[in-house]
Design an enzyme around this catalytic site. Sequence first.
Site, mmCIF file in Angstrom:
data_model
loop_
_atom_site.group_PDB
_atom_site.id
_atom_site.type_symbol
_atom_site.label_atom_id
_atom_site.label_comp_id
_atom_site.label_asym_id
_atom_site.label_seq_id
_atom_site.Cartn_x
_atom_site.Cartn_y
_atom_site.Cartn_z
ATOM 1 N N ALA A 119 -47.547 -34.632 1.018
ATOM 2 C CA ALA A 119 -48.024 -35.325 2.223
ATOM 3 C C ALA A 119 -48.992 -36.446 1.854
ATOM 4 O O ALA A 119 -48.899 -37.565 2.369
ATOM 5 C CB ALA A 119 -48.701 -34.317 3.149
ATOM 6 N N LYS A 170 -40.263 -21.930 -5.382
ATOM 7 C CA LYS A 170 -41.174 -22.853 -6.068
ATOM 8 C C LYS A 170 -42.616 -22.415 -5.814
ATOM 9 O O LYS A 170 -43.448 -22.380 -6.719
ATOM 10 C CB LYS A 170 -40.900 -24.270 -5.532
HETATM 11 N N1 LIG Z 1 -48.351 -30.587 2.600
HETATM 12 C C1 LIG Z 1 -47.346 -31.005 1.837
HETATM 13 O O1 LIG Z 1 -47.524 -31.830 0.930
HETATM 14 C C2 LIG Z 1 -45.960 -30.468 2.081
HETATM 15 C C3 LIG Z 1 -44.877 -31.086 1.435
HETATM 16 C C4 LIG Z 1 -43.579 -30.631 1.704
HETATM 17 C C5 LIG Z 1 -43.373 -29.572 2.578
HETATM 18 N N2 LIG Z 1 -44.449 -28.972 3.153
HETATM 19 C C6 LIG Z 1 -44.186 -27.851 4.070
HETATM 20 O O2 LIG Z 1 -44.367 -28.309 5.401
HETATM 21 C C7 LIG Z 1 -44.857 -27.238 6.216
HETATM 22 C C8 LIG Z 1 -46.099 -27.735 6.959
HETATM 23 O O3 LIG Z 1 -47.063 -28.065 5.972
HETATM 24 P P1 LIG Z 1 -48.377 -28.935 6.315
HETATM 25 O O4 LIG Z 1 -48.953 -29.299 4.990
HETATM 26 O O5 LIG Z 1 -48.081 -29.994 7.295
HETATM 27 O O6 LIG Z 1 -49.285 -27.807 6.997
HETATM 28 P P2 LIG Z 1 -50.583 -28.024 7.878
HETATM 29 O O7 LIG Z 1 -51.295 -26.714 7.834
HETATM 30 O O8 LIG Z 1 -51.307 -29.262 7.500
HETATM 31 O O9 LIG Z 1 -50.003 -28.253 9.366
HETATM 32 C C9 LIG Z 1 -49.275 -27.239 10.008
HETATM 33 C C10 LIG Z 1 -49.006 -27.662 11.446
HETATM 34 O O10 LIG Z 1 -48.206 -26.637 12.034
HETATM 35 C C11 LIG Z 1 -48.773 -26.253 13.277
HETATM 36 N N3 LIG Z 1 -48.531 -24.829 13.474
HETATM 37 C C12 LIG Z 1 -48.814 -23.820 12.626
HETATM 38 N N4 LIG Z 1 -48.460 -22.635 13.183
HETATM 39 C C13 LIG Z 1 -47.953 -22.943 14.406
HETATM 40 C C14 LIG Z 1 -47.422 -22.150 15.462
HETATM 41 N N5 LIG Z 1 -47.355 -20.811 15.379
HETATM 42 N N6 LIG Z 1 -46.998 -22.774 16.564
HETATM 43 C C15 LIG Z 1 -47.044 -24.116 16.670
HETATM 44 N N7 LIG Z 1 -47.556 -24.925 15.707
HETATM 45 C C16 LIG Z 1 -47.990 -24.330 14.597
HETATM 46 C C17 LIG Z 1 -50.266 -26.526 13.147
HETATM 47 O O11 LIG Z 1 -50.856 -26.722 14.423
HETATM 48 C C18 LIG Z 1 -50.270 -27.801 12.300
HETATM 49 O O12 LIG Z 1 -50.141 -28.930 13.124
HETATM 50 C C19 LIG Z 1 -45.131 -26.068 5.276
HETATM 51 O O13 LIG Z 1 -44.094 -25.116 5.348
HETATM 52 C C20 LIG Z 1 -45.148 -26.714 3.885
HETATM 53 O O14 LIG Z 1 -44.693 -25.872 2.863
HETATM 54 C C21 LIG Z 1 -45.726 -29.406 2.940
#
Ligand SMILES: NC(=O)c1ccc[n+]([C@@H]2O[C@H](COP(=O)([O-])OP(=O)(O)OC[C@H]3O[C@@H](n4cnc5c(N)ncnc54)[C@H](O)[C@@H]3O)[C@@H](O)[C@H]2O)c1
Length: 309
Positions: A119, A170
């Site tokens: 991200a 991973k």
């Molecule tokens: N951060 C990275 O670099 C990255 C890269 C690739 C994939 N991912 C994947 O993307 C997904 C999200 O990661 P992120 O870094 O954005 O996480 P984050 O914690 O920054 O954001 C998560 C979001 O999901 C929402 N959320 C969580 N539980 C919820 C629920 N029960 N109902 C509704 N909304 C809910 C939260 O409000 C928040 O907006 C993860 O599975 C992660 O593995 C992350």
Amino acid sequence: MPGQTKRVLILGHGAMGRAFEGLLGPRHEITVWDRDLATGVETQPLELAAQDRDVVLFALPTNPHDELAGRLAPCLDADTVCLSIAKGLDEHGRTPAQIFEQHLGTRLRWALLYGPMLARELQAGQAGFALAASRQPGVDVVLRALFDGTALHLDYGDDVQGAAWAAILKNVYVPLIGAVDALALGDNMRGFLIAEATRELAAILQHMGGRPETAYTCAGLGDLTTSATSASSHHRRIGAELSAGRTEQLAATGVNIRSEGVHTLAMVRAHHLFEPDRFALFGLVCRFLEQPARLEADLRSYVDRRFAH
Ligand SMILES: NC(=O)c1ccc[n+]([C@@H]2O[C@H](COP(=O)([O-])OP(=O)(O)OC[C@H]3O[C@@H](n4cnc5c(N)ncnc54)[C@H](O)[C@@H]3O)[C@@H](O)[C@H]2O)c1
């Protein structure tokens, strides 16, 4: 058609929701939906937000996928593409691929997007890379229209189950690499373990109904290497903390993305998805979580067994 503006609904406004908003915002029409996790209040009714959307991007953890895909399925157009980037199992031990399969099936279109796309780097305008996996014809055309010309570069494939398991596993192996680095066991050991993890990933993918070669794509080796060597990786850090005896991190299992790998191990066991010790490195990570102090001794035995010709 490539170049066409798409109407995109992003679910989740965390790190990835914001990254995709920035990536797609200049070319496409973006709406964001999120929920206040403390009160349960939604920014707007999901069913309303999903109306007339070409793409719905699930930028949130795997656990809410079941509820959200279930609510969305009756109100999406047949042409809408649901897209997930989540790398974890839900509380029933299901991958995002299985959840989409159950709720969207073949009536609605869906894909998974996994690879090196931190991200933080996407937000900074740096390049990202991913495998877009979908079994349905025409999804690639929508994704090309969505991402062509952006900094996120896609390969296309149809091994949805393999891609999902590659991304999920991973997060199991990266904490091990984080611990090995924190214990200063050497660059050689890190390289060896990345090679071992990739080989084992291929075997587990096959065992879980995916194709072993998916382990060597962006969704497997690409993402594993990025996370395993990135100073900003949550998953590396959790391994380092566990190796230093800070096991309170395990209490947060499943609550945030830091613990997705730990949660996966718990779900594999709870739902008997496979026998952890069938895969030697996976079994080693399980023991590391239970007894972090044994890691060095366990690694020595692993290497001895591996090279006992
Ligand atoms: N951060 C990275 O670099 C990255 C890269 C690739 C994939 N991912 C994947 O993307 C997904 C999200 O990661 P992120 O870094 O954005 O996480 P984050 O914690 O920054 O954001 C998560 C979001 O999901 C929402 N959320 C969580 N539980 C919820 C629920 N029960 N109902 C509704 N909304 C809910 C939260 O409000 C928040 O907006 C993860 O599975 C992660 O593995 C992350």
